[in-house]
Design an enzyme around this catalytic site. Structure first.
Site, PDB file in Angstrom:
ATOM      1  N   LYS A  44      37.032  54.392 -18.667  1.00 32.49           N
ATOM      2  CA  LYS A  44      36.351  55.639 -18.234  1.00 32.49           C
ATOM      3  C   LYS A  44      36.418  56.720 -19.093  1.00 32.49           C
ATOM      4  CE  LYS A  44      34.827  59.346 -15.915  1.00 32.49           C
ATOM      5  NZ  LYS A  44      35.272  60.349 -17.145  1.00 32.49           N
ATOM      6  N   GLU A 100      50.012  60.243 -17.784  1.00 35.56           N
ATOM      7  CA  GLU A 100      50.368  61.270 -19.027  1.00 35.56           C
ATOM      8  C   GLU A 100      49.691  62.564 -18.666  1.00 35.56           C
ATOM      9  OE1 GLU A 100      52.458  60.466 -21.056  1.00 35.56           O
ATOM     10  OE2 GLU A 100      52.482  58.302 -20.814  1.00 35.56           O
ATOM     11  N   GLU A 132      49.300  75.863 -18.641  1.00 36.43           N
ATOM     12  CA  GLU A 132      48.662  74.945 -19.723  1.00 36.43           C
ATOM     13  C   GLU A 132      47.361  75.490 -20.140  1.00 36.43           C
ATOM     14  OE1 GLU A 132      47.229  71.225 -19.541  1.00 36.43           O
ATOM     15  OE2 GLU A 132      48.431  70.492 -21.332  1.00 36.43           O
TER      16      GLU A 132
HETATM   17  P1  NAD Z   1      40.900  65.976 -16.814  1.00 39.71           P
HETATM   18  O1  NAD Z   1      42.078  65.763 -15.797  1.00 39.71           O
HETATM   19  O2  NAD Z   1      39.748  67.066 -16.430  1.00 39.71           O
HETATM   20  O3  NAD Z   1      40.004  64.733 -17.180  1.00 39.71           O
HETATM   21  C1  NAD Z   1      40.695  63.504 -17.735  1.00 39.71           C
HETATM   22  C2  NAD Z   1      39.939  62.283 -17.180  1.00 39.71           C
HETATM   23  O4  NAD Z   1      39.927  62.233 -15.749  1.00 39.71           O
HETATM   24  C3  NAD Z   1      38.295  62.361 -17.535  1.00 39.71           C
HETATM   25  O5  NAD Z   1      37.954  61.087 -17.985  1.00 39.71           O
HETATM   26  C4  NAD Z   1      37.611  63.028 -16.431  1.00 39.71           C
HETATM   27  O6  NAD Z   1      36.315  62.595 -16.486  1.00 39.71           O
HETATM   28  C5  NAD Z   1      38.629  62.315 -15.328  1.00 39.71           C
HETATM   29  N1  NAD Z   1      38.518  62.844 -14.039  1.00 39.71           N
HETATM   30  C6  NAD Z   1      38.080  64.051 -13.813  1.00 39.71           C
HETATM   31  N2  NAD Z   1      38.202  64.352 -12.151  1.00 39.71           N
HETATM   32  C7  NAD Z   1      38.463  62.995 -11.827  1.00 39.71           C
HETATM   33  C8  NAD Z   1      38.481  62.441 -10.328  1.00 39.71           C
HETATM   34  N3  NAD Z   1      38.699  63.415  -9.328  1.00 39.71           N
HETATM   35  N4  NAD Z   1      38.752  61.163 -10.163  1.00 39.71           N
HETATM   36  C9  NAD Z   1      39.228  60.308 -11.235  1.00 39.71           C
HETATM   37  N5  NAD Z   1      39.150  60.819 -12.585  1.00 39.71           N
HETATM   38  C10 NAD Z   1      38.617  62.033 -12.934  1.00 39.71           C
HETATM   39  O7  NAD Z   1      41.628  66.527 -18.387  1.00 39.71           O
HETATM   40  P2  NAD Z   1      40.712  66.859 -19.674  1.00 39.71           P
HETATM   41  O8  NAD Z   1      40.324  68.144 -19.527  1.00 39.71           O
HETATM   42  O9  NAD Z   1      39.960  65.703 -19.904  1.00 39.71           O
HETATM   43  O10 NAD Z   1      42.013  66.928 -20.775  1.00 39.71           O
HETATM   44  C11 NAD Z   1      42.988  67.680 -20.871  1.00 39.71           C
HETATM   45  C12 NAD Z   1      44.452  67.347 -20.121  1.00 39.71           C
HETATM   46  O11 NAD Z   1      44.856  65.959 -20.541  1.00 39.71           O
HETATM   47  C13 NAD Z   1      45.214  68.376 -20.556  1.00 39.71           C
HETATM   48  O12 NAD Z   1      46.014  68.800 -19.099  1.00 39.71           O
HETATM   49  C14 NAD Z   1      46.252  67.791 -21.371  1.00 39.71           C
HETATM   50  O13 NAD Z   1      47.772  68.373 -21.239  1.00 39.71           O
HETATM   51  C15 NAD Z   1      46.055  66.248 -20.904  1.00 39.71           C
HETATM   52  N6  NAD Z   1      46.488  65.391 -21.762  1.00 39.71           N
HETATM   53  C16 NAD Z   1      47.634  64.623 -21.623  1.00 39.71           C
HETATM   54  C17 NAD Z   1      48.326  63.817 -22.845  1.00 39.71           C
HETATM   55  C18 NAD Z   1      49.597  63.146 -22.473  1.00 39.71           C
HETATM   56  O14 NAD Z   1      49.865  62.174 -23.164  1.00 39.71           O
HETATM   57  N7  NAD Z   1      50.507  63.514 -21.677  1.00 39.71           N
HETATM   58  C19 NAD Z   1      47.758  63.469 -23.602  1.00 39.71           C
HETATM   59  C20 NAD Z   1      46.293  64.220 -23.947  1.00 39.71           C
HETATM   60  C21 NAD Z   1      45.958  65.028 -22.959  1.00 39.71           C
END
Ligand code: NAD
Length: 510
Positions: free
Chosen positions: A199, A275, A410
């Site tokens: 996804k 992560e 963040e």
């Molecule tokens: P997000 O958590 O908003 O979304 C991540 C994924 O989760 C997307 O595919 C989104 O559609 C999905 N999602 C959102 N709501 C959901 C729900 N209720 N149920 C299931 N899935 C859902 O994050 P983002 O804005 O896409 O990315 C930024 C974040 O990712 C930052 O916090 C960043 O630190 C983190 N990140 C972490 C790492 C790591 O390795 N630790 C690497 C890259 C990014």
């Protein structure tokens, strides 16, 4: 995600990327059971090019019915055994073929990454696509190098500890490194024999959708690899709550990571590998052996990818004797990062992923000013080649303390907060005073001080006299609100396999 802190070399081949973008027709339907199909509801969502604000594609907005179809296809494929019980060497051959196909299609993948999330084409070409290919090749090669164990029991029994695939892995990934992050999840999952439903983020679904076609061409059996585009709270939630999913491999925000833990508890107690976010400290002590190198790393370690990096060193902690000299050099360097059109090969700093995200980042900059931090960079006219809505200039704040929002939360954008510290003790105290625990760095000429800092820093990894280096052989992951999973290396197999103990009573055999 781990990248080199040194500037990326210009692409070796020059191309008119605007013309290539006009010729591109991205896949926009879900990839389920070996074929592309619209969402059952017929719904779509628009994915935009953040540099121009123009629509790139109307993508299938999958929901519960589509998640059911994808998981059912994945389970069917798993149960036939054509992939899950194939010889690991056979899986390796298919995955290596897939890596070759992605590599041959590198320009298209790089273009999709740049168009979908605004990163410079030079980064997509030099970092994202090669890293994804390297990751896939490494896990493909690992497939037939994993041995099971025999326990040292008494002689009349045989106890085997077998590593078995969990079944269906749902990989839910963010938008900042769409292809690479997807690959860190799907490569170990597929190598171990699982079926996968990927996804992608609704902000950057296009490279994941292109993978579907190549997976089929490489010879992955139908249903083994599926791509389910859609909104997180719909498609993502449906997968996370699904009883047919055995493991969630997640990269994204801490808020959504916490939700996924509750979804697992409300459904089948599936495994959850997380992560999540970060607010990593970069400590430069007065005896830093190479200040220029540390300045370069500090800047690239936070402003690459427009600051949208989970392990960015967003909290720079400078020991007082070198503070002024360091800041002077840093500001001079950061002022050279001029935002521009991501499709031009010379651009080093592109657009933020969306207007809404850029607005959120601007909100933090306003809070930093209101809280009394000193802005050293970040002001300037709108950049050429980008719509103003997604352009945020690299911003350095000095005189930050840990009570400010820019220090604690963040931001996930191009904002660096600089602290002063009087000693190593004070620097470590500032670094650890955070809900996050992804990474930290320390720069010092003293091995003893470096190791003392490493021992006390409460993070998943620590860099000494370097920043944001990584390798597929080294585990990647955090502690505290940064999550508990480990990507990369053989440890990545832990969240996509179970250990099954098998007892054989040898005295009963004839
Ligand atoms: P997000 O958590 O908003 O979304 C991540 C994924 O989760 C997307 O595919 C989104 O559609 C999905 N999602 C959102 N709501 C959901 C729900 N209720 N149920 C299931 N899935 C859902 O994050 P983002 O804005 O896409 O990315 C930024 C974040 O990712 C930052 O916090 C960043 O630190 C983190 N990140 C972490 C790492 C790591 O390795 N630790 C690497 C890259 C990014």
């Amino acid at each position: 995600m781990t990248l080199s802190p040194t500037p990326v070399a210009a692409p070796t081949h020059v191309k008119d990327w605007h013309a290539a973008a006009r010729d591109l027709s991205p896949e926009a339907e879900a990839f389920i059971d070996g074929r592309y199909r619209p969402a059952r509801s017929g719904a779509t969502f628009a994915t935009l090019n953040p540099a121009t604000g123009r629509i790139l594609a109307d993508v299938a907005a999958c929901g519960e019915a589509d998640a059911d179809a994808a998981v059912a296809a994945a389970i069917r494929a798993f149960e036939t055994g054509s992939w899950s019980r194939a010889a690991p060497a056979a899986r390796k051959a298919v995955l290596l073929r897939l890596a070759d196909l992605i590599e041959a299609d590198a320009d298209a993948f790089a273009l999709l990454e740049t168009l979908d999330m605004g990163k410079p084409i030079r980064d997509s070409l030099a970092i994202d696509v090669p890293a994804a290919v390297r990751c896939l090749r490494w896990f493909a090669e690992a497939a037939d190098k994993l041995y099971d164990e025999i326990a040292p029991t008494r002689g009349d029994v045989l106890a085997m500890i077998r590593r078995v695939p969990v079944g269906v892995v749902a990989a839910i990934v963010p938008w900042n490194f769409p292809l690479v992050t997807a690959m860190t999840k799907i490569a170990p999952a597929l190598a171990a024999g699982n079926s996968v439903v990927l996804k992608p983020s609704e902000l950057s679904p296009l490279s994941a959708l292109r993978l579907g076609r190549l997976a089929a061409e490489a010879g992955l059996p139908d249903g083994v690899f599926n791509v389910l585009p859609g909104i997180g709270a719909e498609a993502g939630r449906a997968l996370a709550l699904h009883d047919g999913v055995a493991s969630l491999a997640f990269t994204g925000s801490t808020a959504v990571g916490k939700l996924l833990m509750t979804y697992a508890g409300r459904s089948n107690m599936k495994k959850v590998g997380l992560e999540c976010g970060g607010k990593s400290a970069n400590i430069v002590l007065a005896d830093c052996p190479d200040l220029d190198r540390a300045v370069q790393a500090a800047a690239m370690g936070v402003f690459q990818n427009q600051g949208q990096i989970c392990n960015a060193g967003t909290r720079l902690i400078l020991e007082r004797p070198i503070r002024d000299e360091f800041l002077e050099k840093l500001v001079a360097l950061v002022r050279t990062f001029e935002p521009g059109d991501p499709l031009l090969p010379e651009t080093r700093f592109g657009a933020l992923v969306s207007a809404a995200h850029a607005e959120r980042v601007r909100g933090y900059i306003a809070k930093g000013l209101a809280d009394g931090a000193t802005r050293l960079t970040g002001e300037g006219p709108p950049a050429a080649g980008l719509v103003p809505e997604t352009c945020v200039r690299p911003t350095v704040f000095a005189d930050v303390d840990n009570s400010m929002a820019i220090a604690r939360e963040e931001i996930f954008g191009p904002v660096l907060s600089v602290f002063d510290a009087g000693s190593l003790d004070e620097a470590v105290a500032i670094a650890n005073d955070s809900p996050y625990g992804l990474a930290a760095a320390v720069w010092t000429g003293s091995l003893a001080r470096a190791l003392e800092a490493e021992r006390r820093l409460d993070t998943g990894f620590v860099w000494i006299n370097t920043l944001r280096v990584g390798d597929i052989t080294v585990p990647f992951g955090g502690v505290k609100a940064s999550g508990s999973g480990r990507d990369k290396s053989f440890h990545a197999f832990d969240s996509v396999t179970h250990r099954k103990s098998v007892w054989v009573d040898l005295s009963a055999s004839s």
